[in-house]
Motif scaffolding. Structure first.
Motif, PDB file in Angstrom:
ATOM      1  N   GLY A 192       0.820  -1.205   0.000  1.00 59.03           N
ATOM      2  CA  GLY A 192       0.000   0.000   0.000  1.00 59.03           C
ATOM      3  C   GLY A 192       0.854   1.256   0.000  1.00 59.03           C
ATOM      4  O   GLY A 192       1.930   1.282   0.596  1.00 59.03           O
ATOM      5  N   ASP A 193       0.363   2.295  -0.663  1.00 58.25           N
ATOM      6  CA  ASP A 193       1.067   3.584  -0.631  1.00 58.25           C
ATOM      7  C   ASP A 193       1.030   4.152   0.779  1.00 58.25           C
ATOM      8  O   ASP A 193       1.994   4.739   1.257  1.00 58.25           O
ATOM      9  CB  ASP A 193       0.415   4.568  -1.601  1.00 58.25           C
ATOM     10  CG  ASP A 193       0.386   4.040  -3.018  1.00 58.25           C
ATOM     11  OD1 ASP A 193       1.319   3.311  -3.401  1.00 58.25           O
ATOM     12  OD2 ASP A 193      -0.574   4.352  -3.750  1.00 58.25           O
ATOM     13  N   ILE A 194      -0.114   4.003   1.420  1.00 52.42           N
ATOM     14  CA  ILE A 194      -0.274   4.378   2.825  1.00 52.42           C
ATOM     15  C   ILE A 194      -0.915   3.192   3.531  1.00 52.42           C
ATOM     16  O   ILE A 194      -1.996   2.740   3.132  1.00 52.42           O
ATOM     17  CB  ILE A 194      -1.138   5.639   2.992  1.00 52.42           C
ATOM     18  CG1 ILE A 194      -0.487   6.814   2.259  1.00 52.42           C
ATOM     19  CG2 ILE A 194      -1.345   5.973   4.469  1.00 52.42           C
ATOM     20  CD1 ILE A 194      -1.294   8.102   2.297  1.00 52.42           C
ATOM     21  N   VAL A 195      -0.249   2.672   4.539  1.00 52.07           N
ATOM     22  CA  VAL A 195      -0.732   1.497   5.266  1.00 52.07           C
ATOM     23  C   VAL A 195      -1.186   1.932   6.654  1.00 52.07           C
ATOM     24  O   VAL A 195      -0.408   2.519   7.416  1.00 52.07           O
ATOM     25  CB  VAL A 195       0.358   0.414   5.387  1.00 52.07           C
ATOM     26  CG1 VAL A 195      -0.200  -0.820   6.101  1.00 52.07           C
ATOM     27  CG2 VAL A 195       0.889   0.045   4.016  1.00 52.07           C
ATOM     28  N   ILE A 196      -2.459   1.651   6.968  1.00 54.85           N
ATOM     29  CA  ILE A 196      -3.052   2.015   8.250  1.00 54.85           C
ATOM     30  C   ILE A 196      -3.369   0.730   9.001  1.00 54.85           C
ATOM     31  O   ILE A 196      -4.125  -0.119   8.508  1.00 54.85           O
ATOM     32  CB  ILE A 196      -4.342   2.825   8.046  1.00 54.85           C
ATOM     33  CG1 ILE A 196      -4.044   4.097   7.236  1.00 54.85           C
ATOM     34  CG2 ILE A 196      -4.992   3.167   9.378  1.00 54.85           C
ATOM     35  CD1 ILE A 196      -5.282   4.862   6.812  1.00 54.85           C
ATOM     36  N   ALA A 197      -2.800   0.564  10.182  1.00 51.80           N
ATOM     37  CA  ALA A 197      -3.009  -0.669  10.951  1.00 51.80           C
ATOM     38  C   ALA A 197      -3.687  -0.377  12.282  1.00 51.80           C
ATOM     39  O   ALA A 197      -3.458   0.676  12.888  1.00 51.80           O
ATOM     40  CB  ALA A 197      -1.674  -1.371  11.201  1.00 51.80           C
ATOM     41  N   GLU A 198      -4.508  -1.319  12.717  1.00 55.34           N
ATOM     42  CA  GLU A 198      -5.144  -1.202  14.029  1.00 55.34           C
ATOM     43  C   GLU A 198      -4.155  -1.592  15.125  1.00 55.34           C
ATOM     44  O   GLU A 198      -3.226  -2.360  14.886  1.00 55.34           O
ATOM     45  CB  GLU A 198      -6.403  -2.068  14.071  1.00 55.34           C
ATOM     46  CG  GLU A 198      -7.416  -1.606  13.037  1.00 55.34           C
ATOM     47  CD  GLU A 198      -8.754  -2.333  13.093  1.00 55.34           C
ATOM     48  OE1 GLU A 198      -8.951  -3.164  14.022  1.00 55.34           O
ATOM     49  OE2 GLU A 198      -9.608  -2.056  12.241  1.00 55.34           O
ATOM     50  N   ARG A 199      -4.358  -1.084  16.323  1.00 57.11           N
ATOM     51  CA  ARG A 199      -3.384  -1.258  17.409  1.00 57.11           C
ATOM     52  C   ARG A 199      -3.121  -2.723  17.744  1.00 57.11           C
ATOM     53  O   ARG A 199      -2.004  -3.101  18.097  1.00 57.11           O
ATOM     54  CB  ARG A 199      -3.857  -0.520  18.660  1.00 57.11           C
ATOM     55  CG  ARG A 199      -3.944   0.978  18.456  1.00 57.11           C
ATOM     56  CD  ARG A 199      -4.136   1.757  19.743  1.00 57.11           C
ATOM     57  NE  ARG A 199      -4.467   3.146  19.408  1.00 57.11           N
ATOM     58  CZ  ARG A 199      -3.596   4.044  18.985  1.00 57.11           C
ATOM     59  NH1 ARG A 199      -2.319   3.704  18.878  1.00 57.11           N
ATOM     60  NH2 ARG A 199      -3.983   5.269  18.690  1.00 57.11           N
ATOM     61  N   SER A 200      -4.130  -3.557  17.640  1.00 53.86           N
ATOM     62  CA  SER A 200      -3.935  -4.970  17.986  1.00 53.86           C
ATOM     63  C   SER A 200      -3.401  -5.793  16.819  1.00 53.86           C
ATOM     64  O   SER A 200      -3.117  -6.980  16.979  1.00 53.86           O
ATOM     65  CB  SER A 200      -5.256  -5.573  18.472  1.00 53.86           C
ATOM     66  OG  SER A 200      -6.212  -5.576  17.427  1.00 53.86           O
ATOM     67  N   ALA A 201      -3.274  -5.171  15.661  1.00 56.62           N
ATOM     68  CA  ALA A 201      -2.758  -5.887  14.490  1.00 56.62           C
ATOM     69  C   ALA A 201      -1.264  -6.153  14.654  1.00 56.62           C
ATOM     70  O   ALA A 201      -0.580  -5.487  15.435  1.00 56.62           O
ATOM     71  CB  ALA A 201      -3.018  -5.090  13.219  1.00 56.62           C
TER      72      ALA A 201
END
Length: 259
Positions: free
Chosen positions: A118-127
């Motif tokens: 991804g150009d911008i990768v957004i992850a959740e805290r528990s990921a």
């Protein structure tokens, strides 16, 4: 209607959701091929930004080692890579529009490779992220070697690949693997909001920027200067640039069309 991939469109943004939650979104040949075809179709139908995420507990647990029938792994794993994984990796690299990834849970093995594309990768805290290949006697694929080494450097890439240990989302952000960490349950909404913002921008130029950065990572400074000049020439003749200049003169916000 696919039973492994959901496609949704909201304006100029197309969201692709892997829907194999019962297998933690493990990757099969069918899924990977459908994912590539869906991306190509989205661009052909005028999408100006694409979002990828997983359904349920995971982003993707990597290759489905228990696939059967047409999705059974070949004894020669290079066949799987050349048939489905590499074409998808190349299709993502060739996208002419921004590509945002919402990591809603574990991104493991090839799932990690595709997540990091991804150009911008957004992850959740528990990921978390996991180069699990060495743990089962394999080597990284799906572009993970390139993505990780280019993001964090040789020493850290070897540590992650050789030890096969989990990388919590916050740590992944700290070492430069991903861009953002958000609260659990919010990654998709955050990614879609960001994609809408990108889709409303000069998406032609944004698509060129994503490829220009990839070019810079593989070329010397003087070659990068030449690439910048080539791209700037094309961007300078775009309708979006003309609109930006007109909007500046008229003291208003530009209305970009992605052309």
């Amino acid at each position: 209607m696919s039973d492994v991939l959901k496609t949704e469109r909201d304006g100029d943004v197309v969201t692709l959701t892997i829907t194999r939650d019962h297998r933690m979104n493990a990757l099969t040949s069918t899924l990977v091929v459908e994912l590539r075809e869906a991306m190509v179709a989205a661009v052909q139908q005028g999408a100006r930004a694409i979002v990828l995420t997983g359904e349920g507990r995971a982003f993707s647990s990597g290759a489905d080692l228990q696939g059967d029938g047409k999705d059974a792994l070949s004894p020669d794993l290079s066949e799987e890579i050349e048939k489905s994984y590499n074409p998808l990796a190349r299709a993502i690299a060739d996208l002419p529009v921004p590509f945002v990834v919402a990591v809603n849970g574990p991104a493991v093995g090839a799932g990690m490779g595709f997540a990091l594309s991804g150009d911008i990768v957004i992850a959740e805290r528990s990921a978390y992220f996991l180069l699990a290949f060495a743990n089962i006697g394999l080597v990284p694929d799906a572009g993970a070697t390139w993505m990780v080494a280019r993001s964090v450097g040789r020493a850290r890439a070897l540590e992650l690949a050789l030890l096969g240990e989990k990388i919590p989302a916050e740590d992944a952000k700290a070492i430069g693997l991903i861009a953002r960490v958000v609260d659990d349950g919010t990654s998709l909404a955050e990614a879609q909001a960001l994609a809408k913002r990108l889709a409303a921008g000069p998406s032609k130029a944004l698509g060129m920027i994503r490829k220009q950065v990839a070019h810079a990572m593989d070329h010397q400074f003087t070659e990068t200067l030449a690439e910048e000049a080539r791209n700037q020439r094309e961007a300078g003749f775009s309708d979006d640039f003309a609109e930006a200049v007109t909007a500046f003169r008229e003291k208003r916000k530009p209305a970009f069309k992605g052309r």
